[in-house]
Design an enzyme around this catalytic site. Structure first.
Site, PDB file in Angstrom:
ATOM      1  N   TYR A  37       0.768  -1.235   0.128  1.00  0.00           N
ATOM      2  CA  TYR A  37       0.031   0.168  -0.125  1.00  0.00           C
ATOM      3  C   TYR A  37       0.795   1.272   0.066  1.00  0.00           C
ATOM      4  O   TYR A  37       0.615   2.131  -0.834  1.00  0.00           O
ATOM      5  CB  TYR A  37      -1.020   0.032   1.343  1.00  0.00           C
TER       6      TYR A  37
HETATM    7  N1  LIG Z   1      -9.235   6.706   6.207  1.00  0.00           N
HETATM    8  C1  LIG Z   1      -7.972   7.005   6.418  1.00  0.00           C
HETATM    9  O1  LIG Z   1      -7.726   7.293   7.572  1.00  0.00           O
HETATM   10  C2  LIG Z   1      -7.018   7.624   5.349  1.00  0.00           C
HETATM   11  C3  LIG Z   1      -7.385   7.549   4.086  1.00  0.00           C
HETATM   12  N2  LIG Z   1      -6.549   7.751   3.279  1.00  0.00           N
HETATM   13  C4  LIG Z   1      -6.812   7.685   1.936  1.00  0.00           C
HETATM   14  O2  LIG Z   1      -7.787   8.714   1.617  1.00  0.00           O
HETATM   15  C5  LIG Z   1      -8.693   8.121   0.583  1.00  0.00           C
HETATM   16  C6  LIG Z   1     -10.016   7.893   1.198  1.00  0.00           C
HETATM   17  O3  LIG Z   1      -9.951   7.079   2.209  1.00  0.00           O
HETATM   18  P1  LIG Z   1     -11.164   6.268   2.597  1.00  0.00           P
HETATM   19  O4  LIG Z   1     -12.603   7.011   2.657  1.00  0.00           O
HETATM   20  O5  LIG Z   1     -10.664   5.735   3.990  1.00  0.00           O
HETATM   21  O6  LIG Z   1     -11.086   5.097   1.705  1.00  0.00           O
HETATM   22  P2  LIG Z   1     -11.929   3.662   1.581  1.00  0.00           P
HETATM   23  O7  LIG Z   1     -11.160   2.540   1.397  1.00  0.00           O
HETATM   24  O8  LIG Z   1     -13.051   3.696   2.648  1.00  0.00           O
HETATM   25  O9  LIG Z   1     -12.940   3.782   0.167  1.00  0.00           O
HETATM   26  C7  LIG Z   1     -12.197   3.772  -0.919  1.00  0.00           C
HETATM   27  C8  LIG Z   1     -13.062   4.213  -1.948  1.00  0.00           C
HETATM   28  O10 LIG Z   1     -12.363   3.737  -3.479  1.00  0.00           O
HETATM   29  C9  LIG Z   1     -13.382   3.057  -4.039  1.00  0.00           C
HETATM   30  N3  LIG Z   1     -12.722   1.961  -4.753  1.00  0.00           N
HETATM   31  C10 LIG Z   1     -12.061   0.879  -4.294  1.00  0.00           C
HETATM   32  N4  LIG Z   1     -11.745   0.000  -5.431  1.00  0.00           N
HETATM   33  C11 LIG Z   1     -12.336   0.603  -6.692  1.00  0.00           C
HETATM   34  C12 LIG Z   1     -12.073   0.302  -7.795  1.00  0.00           C
HETATM   35  N5  LIG Z   1     -11.628  -0.846  -8.333  1.00  0.00           N
HETATM   36  N6  LIG Z   1     -12.727   1.086  -8.860  1.00  0.00           N
HETATM   37  C13 LIG Z   1     -13.408   2.251  -8.468  1.00  0.00           C
HETATM   38  N7  LIG Z   1     -13.675   2.644  -6.999  1.00  0.00           N
HETATM   39  C14 LIG Z   1     -12.937   1.833  -5.990  1.00  0.00           C
HETATM   40  C15 LIG Z   1     -14.345   2.411  -3.027  1.00  0.00           C
HETATM   41  O11 LIG Z   1     -15.449   2.081  -3.655  1.00  0.00           O
HETATM   42  P3  LIG Z   1     -16.356   0.944  -3.309  1.00  0.00           P
HETATM   43  O12 LIG Z   1     -17.318   1.045  -2.398  1.00  0.00           O
HETATM   44  O13 LIG Z   1     -16.942   0.299  -4.495  1.00  0.00           O
HETATM   45  O14 LIG Z   1     -15.242  -0.178  -2.830  1.00  0.00           O
HETATM   46  C16 LIG Z   1     -14.462   3.746  -2.235  1.00  0.00           C
HETATM   47  O15 LIG Z   1     -15.409   4.754  -2.446  1.00  0.00           O
HETATM   48  C17 LIG Z   1      -8.075   6.947  -0.069  1.00  0.00           C
HETATM   49  O16 LIG Z   1      -7.043   7.317  -1.131  1.00  0.00           O
HETATM   50  C18 LIG Z   1      -7.107   6.450   1.191  1.00  0.00           C
HETATM   51  O17 LIG Z   1      -6.023   5.838   0.788  1.00  0.00           O
HETATM   52  C19 LIG Z   1      -5.105   8.014   3.443  1.00  0.00           C
HETATM   53  C20 LIG Z   1      -4.750   8.179   4.829  1.00  0.00           C
HETATM   54  C21 LIG Z   1      -5.731   7.832   5.838  1.00  0.00           C
HETATM   55  N1  LIG Z   2      -8.160   3.345   0.965  1.00  0.00           N
HETATM   56  C1  LIG Z   2      -8.030   3.158   2.281  1.00  0.00           C
HETATM   57  N2  LIG Z   2      -6.739   3.853   2.732  1.00  0.00           N
HETATM   58  C2  LIG Z   2      -6.494   3.885   3.980  1.00  0.00           C
HETATM   59  C3  LIG Z   2      -7.343   3.624   4.973  1.00  0.00           C
HETATM   60  C4  LIG Z   2      -8.747   3.216   4.515  1.00  0.00           C
HETATM   61  O1  LIG Z   2      -9.547   2.924   5.164  1.00  0.00           O
HETATM   62  N3  LIG Z   2      -8.693   2.992   3.127  1.00  0.00           N
HETATM   63  N4  LIG Z   2      -7.152   3.719   6.244  1.00  0.00           N
HETATM   64  C5  LIG Z   2      -5.856   4.114   6.928  1.00  0.00           C
HETATM   65  C6  LIG Z   2      -5.836   4.231   8.424  1.00  0.00           C
HETATM   66  O2  LIG Z   2      -6.880   5.024   8.814  1.00  0.00           O
HETATM   67  C7  LIG Z   2      -4.460   4.510   8.774  1.00  0.00           C
HETATM   68  O3  LIG Z   2      -4.194   5.701   8.215  1.00  0.00           O
HETATM   69  C8  LIG Z   2      -4.137   4.768  10.205  1.00  0.00           C
HETATM   70  O4  LIG Z   2      -4.400   3.513  10.658  1.00  0.00           O
HETATM   71  C9  LIG Z   2      -4.915   4.324   5.774  1.00  0.00           C
HETATM   72  N5  LIG Z   2      -5.326   4.278   4.259  1.00  0.00           N
END
Ligand SMILES: NC(=O)C1=CN([C@@H]2O[C@H](COP(=O)(O)OP(=O)(O)OC[C@H]3O[C@@H](n4cnc5c(N)ncnc54)[C@H](OP(=O)(O)O)[C@@H]3O)[C@@H](O)[C@H]2O)C=CC1
Ligand SMILES: Nc1nc2c(c(=O)[nH]1)N=C([C@H](O)[C@@H](O)CO)CN2
Length: 228
Positions: free
Chosen positions: A137
């Site tokens: 990742y």
């Molecule tokens: N949550 C966190 O604490 C953190 C998040 N981030 C980044 O922020 C962004 C949002 O995070 P978060 O909301 O937690 O992410 P999630 O993993 O909860 O959601 C990811 C999104 O991407 C979509 N997705 C996954 N696979 C595909 C695909 N093959 N084609 C199209 N869409 C797809 C999902 O749709 P579906 O519902 O269809 O799977 C969903 O809407 C991400 O880029 C993540 O890496 C970075 C650091 C921390």
């Molecule tokens: N696509 C996603 N990316 C990440 C997620 C997630 O839920 N979906 N979550 C994290 C964690 O919150 C991490 O930042 C702390 O444990 C990171 N990226």
């Protein structure tokens, strides 16, 4: 409909909040999802595409070219946070690297047609320090971060290209209290911020005059503490 901001991964959590936030801020939004966006809004048009599948990416490009003369922006938010195995590495390569690379190249002409256009790569602060439990990742997010630099140079000065690197935003779904406490302890600001830090950074970048090739880190000061 004015030239939209394409946002990938808006079906839930951060991406859904981002799509609604920009729509309520007056932007037209083209929400690209593997599954349909739960919420609807008059300024959001939805299109379904699995961005890991090249045939669906090609169909998406064809749809966009037939529907719009320009794009206000592209925000690469779609992501998968998977374990370290080869199948997961391939999926994250396709989603974090191949799809943004292909969409940026194929939609460049529509961005250049607009008086102001932005590309934003949603990365992760682990891209710059690694992650022992999410090697693939972090590596694929590091590539996404690097691509923001290359595309910033390629598309300057017409299109600004920047990255946002969050630390914790939202706990992973189903996480227990022990995991949550461990995640909170890694930062100097010990709370789960939700989507707000990312929305604040997007708001800045979409109107910034002098930022391209920049990376906005929103990690609660995680870099200030020794990783646990
Ligand atoms: N949550 C966190 O604490 C953190 C998040 N981030 C980044 O922020 C962004 C949002 O995070 P978060 O909301 O937690 O992410 P999630 O993993 O909860 O959601 C990811 C999104 O991407 C979509 N997705 C996954 N696979 C595909 C695909 N093959 N084609 C199209 N869409 C797809 C999902 O749709 P579906 O519902 O269809 O799977 C969903 O809407 C991400 O880029 C993540 O890496 C970075 C650091 C921390
Ligand atoms: N696509 C996603 N990316 C990440 C997620 C997630 O839920 N979906 N979550 C994290 C964690 O919150 C991490 O930042 C702390 O444990 C990171 N990226």
């Amino acid at each position: 409909m004015s030239a939209p901001v394409l946002i990938s991964g808006t079906s839930r959590r951060v991406g859904r909040a981002l799509a609604l936030h920009l729509a309520e801020s007056g932007f037209s939004v083209l929400a690209v999802n593997r599954r349909s966006l739960a919420a609807s809004h008059p300024c959001i048009e939805q299109v379904e595409a699995d961005l890991c599948r090249h045939d669906e990416r090609e169909a998406l490009i064809g749809f966009i070219r037939s529907r719009y003369q320009g794009l206000r922006g592209i925000i690469h938010n779609a992501s998968a946070w998977l374990d370290d195995d080869l199948a997961s590495l391939e999926q994250m390569y396709r989603l974090h690297i191949e799809a943004p690379f292909y969409l940026n190249l194929e939609l460049g002409e529509l961005l250049l047609n607009e008086p102001r256009a932005d590309i934003i790569h949603i990365c992760d602060e682990s891209a710059s320090r690694g992650s022992k439990n999410h090697i693939a990742y972090a590596a694929t997010k590091a590539a996404l971060l690097n691509m923001s630099l290359s595309f910033a140079e390629r598309y300057a000065p017409s299109v600004r290209v920047n990255a946002i690197s969050p630390g914790l935003l939202l706990f992973k779904e189903g996480s227990d209290a022990a995991y949550q406490q461990q995640a909170l302890a890694k930062a100097a600001l010990r709370f789960e911020p939700g989507a707000a830090p990312l929305l604040e950074a997007v708001d800045y970048l979409l109107q910034a005059s002098y930022s391209t090739g920049s990376n906005i880190v929103v990690n609660g000061g995680r870099h200030l503490k020794q990783s646990i």
